[in-house]
Design a protein around this motif. Structure first.
Motif, PDB file in Angstrom:
ATOM      1  N   MET A  24      11.495  -1.661   4.187  1.00  0.00           N
ATOM      2  CA  MET A  24      10.823  -1.117   5.370  1.00  0.00           C
ATOM      3  C   MET A  24      10.160  -2.244   6.158  1.00  0.00           C
ATOM      4  SD  MET A  24       7.739   1.729   5.620  1.00  0.00           S
ATOM      5  CE  MET A  24       8.511   2.794   4.413  1.00  0.00           C
ATOM      6  N   ILE A  31       5.278  -4.186   2.171  1.00  0.00           N
ATOM      7  CA  ILE A  31       6.404  -4.183   3.103  1.00  0.00           C
ATOM      8  C   ILE A  31       6.251  -5.331   4.090  1.00  0.00           C
ATOM      9  CG2 ILE A  31       6.846  -1.689   2.947  1.00  0.00           C
ATOM     10  CD1 ILE A  31       5.249  -1.368   5.539  1.00  0.00           C
ATOM     11  N   MET A  54       0.839   3.550   1.973  1.00  0.00           N
ATOM     12  CA  MET A  54       2.277   3.438   1.715  1.00  0.00           C
ATOM     13  C   MET A  54       2.903   4.818   1.535  1.00  0.00           C
ATOM     14  SD  MET A  54       3.496   0.426   2.004  1.00  0.00           S
ATOM     15  CE  MET A  54       5.091   0.953   1.381  1.00  0.00           C
ATOM     16  N   ASP A  55       2.183   5.751   0.915  1.00  0.00           N
ATOM     17  CA  ASP A  55       2.682   7.127   0.794  1.00  0.00           C
ATOM     18  C   ASP A  55       2.863   7.758   2.172  1.00  0.00           C
ATOM     19  OD1 ASP A  55       2.648   6.918  -1.969  1.00  0.00           O
ATOM     20  OD2 ASP A  55       0.697   7.910  -2.187  1.00  0.00           O
ATOM     21  N   TYR A  66       3.413   6.135   4.995  1.00  0.00           N
ATOM     22  CA  TYR A  66       4.563   5.471   5.612  1.00  0.00           C
ATOM     23  C   TYR A  66       5.873   6.080   5.108  1.00  0.00           C
ATOM     24  CZ  TYR A  66       1.702   1.539   7.351  1.00  0.00           C
ATOM     25  OH  TYR A  66       0.803   0.742   8.008  1.00  0.00           O
ATOM     26  N   THR A  67       5.984   6.239   3.808  1.00  0.00           N
ATOM     27  CA  THR A  67       7.216   6.757   3.223  1.00  0.00           C
ATOM     28  C   THR A  67       7.533   8.147   3.756  1.00  0.00           C
ATOM     29  OG1 THR A  67       6.872   5.459   1.201  1.00  0.00           O
ATOM     30  CG2 THR A  67       8.362   7.339   1.060  1.00  0.00           C
ATOM     31  N   SER A 126      10.744   9.033   6.130  1.00  0.00           N
ATOM     32  CA  SER A 126      11.684  10.018   5.590  1.00  0.00           C
ATOM     33  C   SER A 126      11.873  11.192   6.545  1.00  0.00           C
ATOM     34  CB  SER A 126      11.185  10.531   4.234  1.00  0.00           C
ATOM     35  OG  SER A 126      11.128   9.489   3.293  1.00  0.00           O
TER      36      SER A 126
END
Length: 383
Positions: free
Chosen positions: A1, A28, A362-363, A365-366, A370
């Motif tokens: 990412m 990232i 980060m969670d 971002y993911t 997605s």
């Protein structure tokens, strides 16, 4: 990412310092663009190995910045854009969408009940903010208090995630040798009882309350103001008028890590203090208060969501003060009379470790990336 962080400027402020600290812990590839005022934090980011772009935006209404920012995003091939501070959120969200990036996260660092980043909240400011917010994927609030304010503004709750600011606990671990060195460097008398204030020198921070409190305290009490801003000349004049100019020290903007510039960094200045006071009546988080608790300082504050959101026993060294100079003078005298405390980190400081905040982000971002991806051919056939 690969992510691009867009921020209004990179002077030494809470949001700017927080961004630099976060980038040291995110797993990232990140780059940063400053719309205006590259500032001292830009130099620090470059020293950390982060690529920093300067957009050269002239003013709030410099619409020529939009195509430049859109082109920069398109050329960078970013998977996600993360905006910080009002102007960057307005321009950055739109530019990201125009560039074809659908995963757009924004952090709301400084939203109060009546002001945002020191500017008064008008109907126009609110309308523009809400219009741009709908172009993003997620809005991050740095405290539950900010999340509640966003909800009252009309931001849908499912779009809001709370990711608190974080601190580097090790950097604020009390060092007695640095305390003595910093106090000598500042020219503080050995017996001085030093009250500290940290933040932008703006009217909303109410540092004039601390200056006037000095006039009600014995002459061995000193005030150390760490930060720069438009109200510095006003505060200096207030100190002269109150008769305490000889025991009020202004350090100007200071980095939170050692650098090549002269003068101590923020942790060293905290070590030199005996107490931190934060008389601001509107805060989005209260980063300086948490950092002070990490260095074992007793704290007086008027507003600090970071503390108010925790159980009372997590910050036993923090006391809420309601009122003006008289109330703060009385509270300072009471803390001093109680005697020195061990300079160990409070539980509240451990609650806000930067590693926890980075992992939580980060969670976010993911999830944003997605949800922005088109369905695979197999998923399309199954629907």
């Amino acid at each position: 990412m690969k992510a691009l962080h867009i921020i209004t400027g990179l002077g030494v402020g809470g949001a700017e310092r927080q961004l630099r600290l976060l980038l040291r812990h995110l797993t990232i590839d990140c780059e940063v663009v400053a719309l205006t005022n590259p500032g001292a934090v830009a130099d620090g980011l470059v020293a950390d190995g982060v690529r920093v772009h300067h957009l050269g935006m002239g003013a709030n209404h410099d619409l020529s910045a939009l195509p430049r920012l859109t082109g920069l995003i398109r050329a960078g091939g970013y998977d996600l854009v993360h905006t910080h501070l009002y102007r960057a959120c307005v321009y950055g969200r739109l530019a990201a969408r125009l560039a074809g990036v659908r995963a757009v996260v924004a952090t709301e660092h400084s939203l109060g009940d009546s002001q945002m980043e020191g500017r008064r909240l008008t109907a126009g400011v609110r309308a523009l903010y809400l219009a741009s917010e709908r172009l993003g994927s997620t809005t991050v609030a740095v405290s539950p208090a900010v999340a509640d304010r966003l909800t009252r503004w009309g931001v849908p709750s499912p779009r809001i995630e709370v990711v608190p600011n974080g601190i580097d606990l090790a950097r604020f671990h009390f060092d007695v040798s640095r305390r003595h060195h910093t106090r000598r460097r500042l020219g503080l008398p050995e017996d001085a009882y030093v009250v500290g204030g940290i933040g932008r020198l703006t009217g909303g921070k109410r540092f004039d309350v601390l200056i006037r409190a000095m006039a009600r305290l014995p002459v061995d009490h000193w005030l150390l103001l760490v930060g720069g801003g438009p109200e510095e000349s006003v505060l200096r004049r207030t100190a002269h008028e109150a008769g305490v100019a000889d025991r009020v020290l202004f350090t100007g903007e200071r980095p939170d890590v050692p650098d090549a510039s002269p003068g101590p960094d923020v942790p060293s200045l905290m070590f030199a203090m005996d107490l931190l006071a934060s008389p601001s009546s509107e805060e989005a988080f209260g980063l300086a208060v948490v950092e002070a608790l990490a260095s074992g300082l007793p704290v007086l504050y008027t507003s600090c969501p970071a503390i108010e959101d925790l159980p009372a026993q997590a910050a036993t060294g923090a006391l809420r003060v309601r009122g003006g100079p008289e109330a703060y003078a009385h509270a300072v005298a009471a803390v001093r009379a109680a005697g020195p405390r061990p300079r160990t980190a409070a539980d509240a400081a451990h609650h806000y470790s930067i590693s926890h905040s980075a992992a939580r982000l980060m969670d976010v971002y993911t999830a944003a990336v997605s949800s922005s991806m088109p369905p695979s051919p197999q998923e399309s056939r199954s629907t």
